[in-house]
Write a protein that holds these residues in place. Structure first.
Motif, short mmCIF file in Angstrom:
data_model
loop_
_atom_site.label_atom_id
_atom_site.label_comp_id
_atom_site.label_asym_id
_atom_site.label_seq_id
_atom_site.Cartn_x
_atom_site.Cartn_y
_atom_site.Cartn_z
N GLU A 1 84.31 -13.46 76.11
CA GLU A 1 83.27 -13.17 75.12
C GLU A 1 81.89 -13.54 75.66
O GLU A 1 80.91 -12.79 75.46
CB GLU A 1 83.56 -13.97 73.84
CG GLU A 1 82.56 -13.73 72.72
CD GLU A 1 82.49 -12.29 72.25
OE1 GLU A 1 81.44 -11.89 71.71
OE2 GLU A 1 83.50 -11.55 72.41
N GLU A 2 81.81 -14.69 76.38
CA GLU A 2 80.53 -15.10 76.96
C GLU A 2 80.05 -14.09 78.00
O GLU A 2 78.86 -13.71 78.02
CB GLU A 2 80.67 -16.48 77.61
CG GLU A 2 80.86 -17.61 76.61
CD GLU A 2 81.10 -18.95 77.30
OE1 GLU A 2 81.08 -18.96 78.56
OE2 GLU A 2 81.30 -19.96 76.60
N GLN A 3 80.96 -13.63 78.83
CA GLN A 3 80.58 -12.66 79.85
C GLN A 3 80.22 -11.32 79.23
O GLN A 3 79.34 -10.61 79.71
CB GLN A 3 81.72 -12.50 80.86
CG GLN A 3 81.91 -13.75 81.73
CD GLN A 3 82.99 -13.58 82.77
OE1 GLN A 3 83.64 -12.54 82.83
NE2 GLN A 3 83.18 -14.59 83.60
N TRP A 4 80.93 -10.99 78.17
CA TRP A 4 80.61 -9.73 77.47
C TRP A 4 79.22 -9.77 76.87
O TRP A 4 78.44 -8.83 76.99
CB TRP A 4 81.66 -9.49 76.42
CG TRP A 4 81.37 -8.34 75.47
CD1 TRP A 4 81.33 -8.39 74.12
CD2 TRP A 4 81.09 -6.99 75.81
NE1 TRP A 4 81.05 -7.16 73.59
CE2 TRP A 4 80.89 -6.27 74.63
CE3 TRP A 4 80.99 -6.32 77.03
CZ2 TRP A 4 80.58 -4.92 74.59
CZ3 TRP A 4 80.68 -4.96 77.00
CH2 TRP A 4 80.49 -4.27 75.79
N GLN A 5 78.88 -10.91 76.27
CA GLN A 5 77.54 -11.06 75.70
C GLN A 5 76.48 -11.05 76.81
O GLN A 5 75.41 -10.45 76.65
CB GLN A 5 77.46 -12.36 74.89
CG GLN A 5 78.33 -12.38 73.65
CD GLN A 5 77.99 -11.28 72.66
OE1 GLN A 5 76.82 -10.86 72.54
NE2 GLN A 5 79.01 -10.79 71.94
N ARG B 1 70.68 -4.65 78.17
CA ARG B 1 69.49 -4.54 77.32
C ARG B 1 68.23 -4.71 78.15
O ARG B 1 67.24 -3.98 77.99
CB ARG B 1 69.52 -5.58 76.21
CG ARG B 1 68.33 -5.44 75.25
CD ARG B 1 68.37 -6.49 74.16
NE ARG B 1 69.49 -6.26 73.24
CZ ARG B 1 70.57 -7.02 73.21
NH1 ARG B 1 70.69 -8.05 74.04
NH2 ARG B 1 71.54 -6.75 72.36
N TYR C 1 76.77 -9.57 79.66
CA TYR C 1 76.66 -8.22 80.18
C TYR C 1 75.80 -7.35 79.26
O TYR C 1 74.96 -6.56 79.71
CB TYR C 1 78.04 -7.62 80.35
CG TYR C 1 78.02 -6.32 81.13
CD1 TYR C 1 78.01 -6.36 82.52
CD2 TYR C 1 77.99 -5.09 80.49
CE1 TYR C 1 77.98 -5.18 83.25
CE2 TYR C 1 77.95 -3.92 81.22
CZ TYR C 1 77.94 -3.98 82.59
OH TYR C 1 77.88 -2.81 83.32
N LYS C 2 75.99 -7.47 77.95
CA LYS C 2 75.17 -6.69 77.01
C LYS C 2 73.70 -7.06 77.14
O LYS C 2 72.81 -6.20 77.07
CB LYS C 2 75.65 -6.93 75.58
CG LYS C 2 76.99 -6.31 75.27
CD LYS C 2 77.27 -6.28 73.78
CE LYS C 2 77.38 -7.67 73.19
NZ LYS C 2 77.72 -7.61 71.76
N LYS C 3 73.46 -8.37 77.37
CA LYS C 3 72.07 -8.81 77.54
C LYS C 3 71.47 -8.19 78.79
O LYS C 3 70.31 -7.75 78.80
CB LYS C 3 72.03 -10.33 77.63
CG LYS C 3 70.64 -10.89 77.78
CD LYS C 3 70.69 -12.41 77.82
CE LYS C 3 69.29 -12.99 77.98
NZ LYS C 3 69.30 -14.47 78.03
#
Length: 261
Positions: free
Chosen positions: A119-123, A130, A125-127
């Protein structure tokens, strides 16, 4: 008129005749008694022979039962040794089960931890996407919201040539994390299967051992019961044989008693 001398002679003759007759009667009684006694002794001896044969047959049954019992006892001793060895295997299997249990518990914790990392890596990656979108490299909305699944998202991202090396590392870490998580899940499932199989095998061994022990003990008890029963029968035969011996002794003493009378 008979003379006095003739009268005495006549009396003597009569006395002698009477004595002979009495002796003959006694002799007849003795002969009859001897004959009856001989017949009785022969019958009793025949009974003794029959009892001896019966005793011999019963003794053979005892010896046979004792032999069979000894054979079963020997098998039970071997079974006891197998039980000891099997118990050692069970102890080792229990240790494995404990290890499986500990592994499963740890795997659960690791999965939770990896899910958090994912979940941390997914967030992250989204950052990063962005930031790239804000800098004009790619359209963040196009990549993020047009993907129908996470795997499709990864596929699309993989095809974007503008991803920087740092983004590539984040992507690889995410994939590695998911692969590790999948592997741990598979290992956990296999550990559960191994644990269930091990328990089933132990239960089967326990049932088999219990059945073998019960069968052996039952056979031993049956043979012992047969041995005890036949030993009781021999005691009865010996008691009857002793009675016959006394009857023979009494019969052998009967003729002398008659003569004494």
């Amino acid at each position: 008129m008979m003379s006095s001398s003739k009268t005495k002679t006549y009396i003597r003759v009569i006395a002698i005749v009477l004595a002979v007759l009495m002796a003959a009667g006694v002799l007849v009684n003795v002969v009859a008694s001897l004959s009856a006694s001989a017949t009785s002794i022969a019958d009793l001896q025949q009974k003794k022979n029959e009892l001896a044969n019966q005793k011999k047959a019963v003794q053979a049954k005892i010896e046979s039962a004792e032999y069979e019992k000894a054979s079963v006892v020997e098998k039970k001793n071997l079974l006891d040794q197998q039980i000891i060895l099997t118990q050692q295997e069970i102890d080792e299997a229990v240790k494995l089960i404990d290890e499986y249990t500990a592994f499963i518990a740890q795997a659960e914790l690791d999965i939770i931890d990896l899910q958090a990392q994912e979940e941390e890596q997914w967030q992250a990656y989204k950052k990063r996407v962005r930031v790239m979108e804000e800098s004009g490299n790619i359209s963040y909305l196009e990549v993020l919201f047009t993907a129908t699944s996470f795997s499709e998202l990864l596929s699309r991202v993989d095809s974007v040539s503008e991803i920087m090396e740092k983004d590539r590392n984040i992507y690889n870490d995410l994939v590695d994390t998911r692969n590790e998580l999948t592997k741990l899940k598979e290992e956990k499932e296999q550990a559960k299967i191994d644990q269930e199989n091990e328990k089933a095998e132990l239960e089967s061994k326990e049932r088999d051992l219990e059945n073998q022990v019960a069968q052996a003990e039952n056979l031993i008890a049956q043979y012992q019961e047969a041995i005890n029963s036949n030993k009781d029968l021999i005691s009865e035969i010996e008691a009857e044989d002793a009675k016959i011996d006394q009857q023979i002794k009494d019969a052998e003493n009967t003729p002398s008693d008659v003569v004494g009378e």
